[in-house]
Design a protein around this motif. Structure first.
Motif, short mmCIF file in Angstrom:
data_model
loop_
_atom_site.label_atom_id
_atom_site.label_comp_id
_atom_site.label_asym_id
_atom_site.label_seq_id
_atom_site.Cartn_x
_atom_site.Cartn_y
_atom_site.Cartn_z
N LYS A 202 46.55 38.58 38.55
CA LYS A 202 45.79 38.10 39.71
C LYS A 202 44.35 37.75 39.31
O LYS A 202 43.78 36.77 39.80
CB LYS A 202 45.79 39.16 40.81
N THR A 203 43.76 38.54 38.43
CA THR A 203 42.41 38.26 37.97
C THR A 203 42.37 36.97 37.17
O THR A 203 41.41 36.19 37.25
CB THR A 203 41.88 39.43 37.12
N ALA A 204 43.44 36.72 36.40
CA ALA A 204 43.49 35.50 35.60
C ALA A 204 43.39 34.26 36.48
O ALA A 204 42.59 33.35 36.21
CB ALA A 204 44.77 35.47 34.77
N PHE A 205 44.19 34.20 37.55
CA PHE A 205 44.14 33.00 38.39
C PHE A 205 42.86 32.95 39.21
O PHE A 205 42.30 31.86 39.43
CB PHE A 205 45.35 32.91 39.31
N ASP A 206 42.38 34.11 39.65
CA ASP A 206 41.11 34.12 40.39
C ASP A 206 39.99 33.55 39.53
O ASP A 206 39.19 32.73 39.99
CB ASP A 206 40.79 35.56 40.82
N THR A 207 39.94 33.97 38.26
CA THR A 207 38.91 33.46 37.35
C THR A 207 39.12 31.98 37.08
O THR A 207 38.16 31.19 37.05
CB THR A 207 38.95 34.25 36.03
#
Length: 300
Positions: A202-207
């Motif tokens: 989730k952090t990957a796509f948010d970033t």
């Protein structure tokens, strides 16, 4: 505002009263209430095409029915084709036109088929609600022979939305469209044991989206990142500890997404998240040591 409304469907304020049947703690956590301006929502969405991934349950399902009162074209995508067809029959009794596409977005071939269908649409795409996701809670020590836990989670939470948006950006540019990412507060908080696969993906796509947003805005494409707390959907049911925790209703979550379609704020988060971020920074070491002690205690 559509045939269902005329046939006696509940008025907006009556739906809101039912939606906010929260316990006291939940009322405090999820204030302020997000009452929709239905006229502004209709004006923002009229005759537009809205793609919703993960549409067959939870937040995606509630959002689809909420937008079903409007003269829009909904493209609903999920793994359960039978559920999507049932939703199509129900929603089209109102004002919306509905197209459904059964796809497991972890599968590259099925993603390609979805994109091919969208690119054939005569009017393109106006709003993308990136809602499909996978949650997994498993210890690293229990994952030593389960690399697929990570590849599958990254496939749906990161690689799928990236591929969809890269392909749809020219269409969104031509319509001055809007990308809405359904994210989580976990991307802003200290990582937790057992959630490595979920939080990393989730952090990957948010970033990725935050990095891409200036370029998208320059092309006339709006972006909104919505950082939800725990929402009471089927996705959280496998985690027993969540059954008694405060959780937002999926109806409330759908209202927040719908409001973002006309407000076009770049982010939404619960009012208390900045305090949680501060605690994560100031007490990260202490929190990690406490978690390690707790896990050691379980292993005895």
């Amino acid at each position: 505002m559509g045939r269902l409304r005329e046939a006696g469907a509940p008025l907006a304020h009556e739906r809101i009263v039912a939606m906010y049947n929260y316990r006291l703690l939940e009322k405090l956590l999820f204030l302020p209430f997000h009452r929709l301006n239905e006229k502004r929502l209709e004006a923002a969405c009229r005759h537009k095409t809205v793609l919703i991934t993960g549409a067959s349950s939870g937040i995606g399902e509630k959002l689809a029915f909420k937008l079903g009162y409007l003269p829009v074209h909904l493209i609903l995508v999920a793994r359960r084709g039978d559920k999507l067809l049932a939703m199509k029959r129900d929603i089209e009794r109102s004002s919306a036109r509905v197209s459904v596409y059964r796809a497991d977005l972890r599968n590259a071939g099925e993603r390609e088929g979805l994109l091919s269908m969208i690119h054939r649409l005569p009017d393109g795409i106006d709003i993308v609600v990136s809602n499909a996701g996978l949650s997994i809670n498993r210890s690293i020590m229990d994952s030593l022979d389960r690399n697929h836990d990570f590849t599958r989670t990254m496939a749906i939470n990161y690689f799928a939305p990236v591929e969809l948006l890269l392909s749809l950006m020219p269409l969104l540019k031509s319509t001055q469209g809007h990308v809405i990412n359904i994210s989580t507060i976990n991307t802003s908080l200290a990582p937790l044991p057992g959630w490595a696969a979920y939080q990393a993906s989730k952090t990957a796509f948010d970033t990725w989206l935050r990095s891409a947003s200036p370029e998208l805005h320059g092309a006339g494409i709006a972006t909104t990142s919505i950082y939800f707390p725990l929402v009471r959907t089927p996705m959280i049911e496998p985690t027993a500890a969540y059954s008694q925790m405060p959780a937002m209703s999926p109806e409330h979550a759908a209202d927040i997404i719908a409001k973002s379609m006309y407000a076009r704020r770049r982010t939404w988060m619960p009012w208390w998240l900045p305090f949680g971020q501060l605690v994560s920074v100031l007490f990260r070491g202490a929190l990690e040591r406490a978690a390690a002690r707790k896990l050691r205690g379980r292993g005895r």
